[in-house]
Enzyme design. Structure first.
Site, mmCIF file in Angstrom:
data_model
loop_
_atom_site.group_PDB
_atom_site.id
_atom_site.type_symbol
_atom_site.label_atom_id
_atom_site.label_comp_id
_atom_site.label_asym_id
_atom_site.label_seq_id
_atom_site.Cartn_x
_atom_site.Cartn_y
_atom_site.Cartn_z
ATOM 1 N N ASP A 95 29.408 74.524 47.752
ATOM 2 C CA ASP A 95 29.049 75.095 46.457
ATOM 3 C C ASP A 95 27.792 75.946 46.645
ATOM 4 O OD1 ASP A 95 26.990 73.302 46.630
ATOM 5 O OD2 ASP A 95 27.668 72.019 45.000
ATOM 6 N N ASP B 61 37.652 69.483 43.294
ATOM 7 C CA ASP B 61 36.719 68.576 43.961
ATOM 8 C C ASP B 61 36.126 67.688 42.885
ATOM 9 O OD1 ASP B 61 34.716 70.666 42.875
ATOM 10 O OD2 ASP B 61 33.452 69.035 43.590
ATOM 11 N N CYS C 244 50.333 51.969 48.510
ATOM 12 C CA CYS C 244 49.333 52.665 49.337
ATOM 13 C C CYS C 244 49.288 52.084 50.750
ATOM 14 C CB CYS C 244 47.964 52.549 48.675
ATOM 15 S SG CYS C 244 46.644 53.374 49.591
ATOM 16 N N CYS D 200 46.643 52.679 52.907
ATOM 17 C CA CYS D 200 45.275 52.673 53.448
ATOM 18 C C CYS D 200 44.915 51.272 53.936
ATOM 19 C CB CYS D 200 44.279 53.146 52.391
ATOM 20 S SG CYS D 200 43.724 51.835 51.277
ATOM 21 N N CYS E 209 44.608 48.429 51.386
ATOM 22 C CA CYS E 209 45.863 47.956 50.793
ATOM 23 C C CYS E 209 46.801 47.328 51.816
ATOM 24 C CB CYS E 209 46.570 49.118 50.093
ATOM 25 S SG CYS E 209 45.645 49.746 48.670
ATOM 26 N N HIS F 155 40.266 53.800 50.019
ATOM 27 C CA HIS F 155 41.474 53.714 49.194
ATOM 28 C C HIS F 155 41.513 54.825 48.142
ATOM 29 C CE1 HIS F 155 44.605 52.578 46.515
ATOM 30 N NE2 HIS F 155 43.732 52.710 45.533
#
Lengths: 373, 373
Positions: free
Chosen positions: A91, A265, A303, A305, A308, A334
């Protein structure tokens, strides 16, 4: 050739495509994890990559203060410093100057302010912001603008937008074109359709590799935000990527993709991960809730990840209860995985022309919550 | 058949061997990362595994308070809860009761205390400690003992040691033998050779799968600690593993391995990692030191961990300066990697009969520091 975007599919106003950059291709719509000070908080770069994230964001304001733009350049640039060879968007610093710095003094050339960390004096102008982003080696540089506060009167919003448009021209002039790099302009104008149109036209006249919608998600509410998107996006060049800055919740992302946004974002998934809030296919959970103390089920059965696939809700609850660092680490991981999976699902649905049905099913699953399992 | 240890090589008093457990084999000498409350602080289980660590430690005191031993059992045991299918050793809880709990009341059967977290009343006896460790599914259970405070008079040390020996017998009686699981006794006796000998004999008479040396690294200093090892270790059965509890610095580990210790645990590498202290082949660094601000070199050129192979000292310095969680994450990872690499080097040196030369070279490299590169 500068950074470009090619469209691969459309579904209503929604678009799927590919961003071609010096640091690799990125499928859109895309969510960029926020790597504030050169780190996506509580995640290693490998963990970020494992979620499928291709493009991340760095904050010019934070990085110019620590470790300093010239120092990042000496260390080989932000990609090398943070072990992220992929594309990085930075940014312009303007937003954080307004929200974090003290003793701000605006003038027509830029803003002088004091660091929120140590009170040292600094100055940002369009030219210096572009120079800093160059030193950081940002793949995508953002024009230096003023994020118009909300609410603003029509006159305040007009004057702020016009300042940002002058700075957009100076940003364009200060930017050094490089193959696969690009500069994005930022549409301002608060919630005023005429101002947004004038801003979009002014930016298009200058010409950018992409166009961001700024000044939203600052308190106007989702309905007003969607309304701004509805009248602003059609006014932007159809062959350039569109980036909605600082947005948002999973529901915000779905609605914005349906309206034609390509890039997002937000600190929400990382910040939530540090404060025990989990975004899941079954809605939002607060992992501190005592009902999870004996819950042996995975956080989100949909999920893959580590939080999980390797652990139980009870374990995550335990980690937050004990204030163990692994709680924020796993839950941030996650949440970023969830956001990436969400975007992957939206991209696939656009490609197959079933975005509205997919969006409705996703929202319905949040509503059903755990009863779904 | 209970847990066993087979010797593979010797070099002076030092031994290399393999611990055979229900949850896998472990080469010794071994350093166990400390997973206090069911997590090696600031590391995922995958990260711990990536360092080559095979055996970790859990704290009975912390786990009995949160999430509770019965709850861990309902969740499938500590291995499953924390994603560590490998062997886990748990301490007996006695040490933390003495160092953390309030309103402790000792009697001949055990100790009643209040949690340092919420003031709730709890009681540990040899029988309850063994039961808790069984509920946690500890691969290696430690006998319940009293860690004799330092300094202690001969009479205090004798009385404390004799209490621990009675509790050792009760711990043995309470332990349920299972294939590949084992119970370790703990030698006490402070810095008194006669007491250490009497304790070692008492434990040997009871019979354990391994023998720990307790009551050291509590302020007596390295020389006194090594002296205790020198006269205690030869008194223990040569075919059983020997575990020096709560030790120590890299230099402590080398000297203790040279004296015949097979197993270690210590919070030092993890705690140091959270406070910016790095253990390296070039000695100890404080990553907050300003001299690292522009240091583009890897933290430790001899190390393959992510902190060293992907990042610069300058980046680590930046992360700590900004109090970014990734600083403790990366530096803990590095320190555990360093400790595992150190032990791997010691094992190899024992196997090749060059331990003393290897130890001297390792210490010399710490002394030389960065000049070595």
């Amino acid at each position: 050739m500068t950074l470009s975007w090619t469209q691969a599919a459309a579904d209503g106003a929604a678009r799927a495509g590919v961003l071609h950059t010096a640091h690799g291709d990125v499928e859109t719509p895309v969510f960029m994890p926020v790597g504030t000070a050169g780190t996506v908080k509580a995640m290693t770069a490998d963990a970020v990559r494992s979620t499928g994230a291709k493009l991340i964001l760095g904050n010019t304001y934070h990085l110019m203060l620590r470790p300093g733009a010239e120092r990042v350049a000496r260390l080989g640039g932000l990609h090398r410093m943070m072990d992220w060879p992929g594309p990085i968007l930075t940014d312009s610093g303007g937003f954080q100057v307004m929200s974090l710095a003290s003793l701000r003094k605006m003038d027509k050339d830029g803003v002088t302010f004091r660091s929120h960390i140590d009170g040292t004096a600094h100055r940002l102008t369009p030219e210096r912001s572009i120079e800093i982003q160059h030193l950081l080696d940002a793949t995508i540089t953002m024009a230096f603008d003023e994020c118009t506060p909300f609410p603003a009167t029509l006159e305040q919003a007009r004057s702020s937008m016009e300042l940002s448009m002058r700075w957009a021209g100076r940003s364009r002039a200060a930017f050094t074109p490089r193959d696969g790099y690009g500069l994005f302009g930022i549409v301002q104008g608060s919630v005023f359709a005429d101002l947004r149109a004038a801003s979009a036209d002014a930016l298009t006249a200058i010409g950018f590799e992409g166009y961001a919608i700024g000044g939203l998600a600052v308190g106007e509410g989702q309905a007003a935000m969607f309304e701004v998107l509805d009248y602003t996006l059609p006014r932007l060049p159809a062959d350039r990527p569109r980036y909605l800055m600082g947005v948002g919740t999973p529901d915000d992302l779905i609605g914005s993709v349906q309206r034609g946004v390509d890039m997002f974002d937000c600190v929400m998934p990382t910040r939530a991960g540090r404060t025990a809030r989990a975004y899941t296919s079954q809605g939002v959970f607060n992992m501190r809730n005592a009902r999870f103390a004996d819950d042996a089920r995975p956080l989100d059965p949909a999920c893959a990840c580590p939080a999980c696939s390797r652990h139980s809700r009870a374990y995550l609850h335990h980690l937050f209860r004990c204030e163990e660092m692994l709680g924020p680490m796993l839950l941030t991981w996650h949440n970023i995985q969830y956001y990436q999976d969400l975007m992957r699902g939206l991209r696939a649905a656009i490609g197959e022309g079933r975005l509205d049905a997919h969006a409705a099913a996703t929202r319905a699953a949040w509503q059903r919550g755990e009863e779904a399992t």
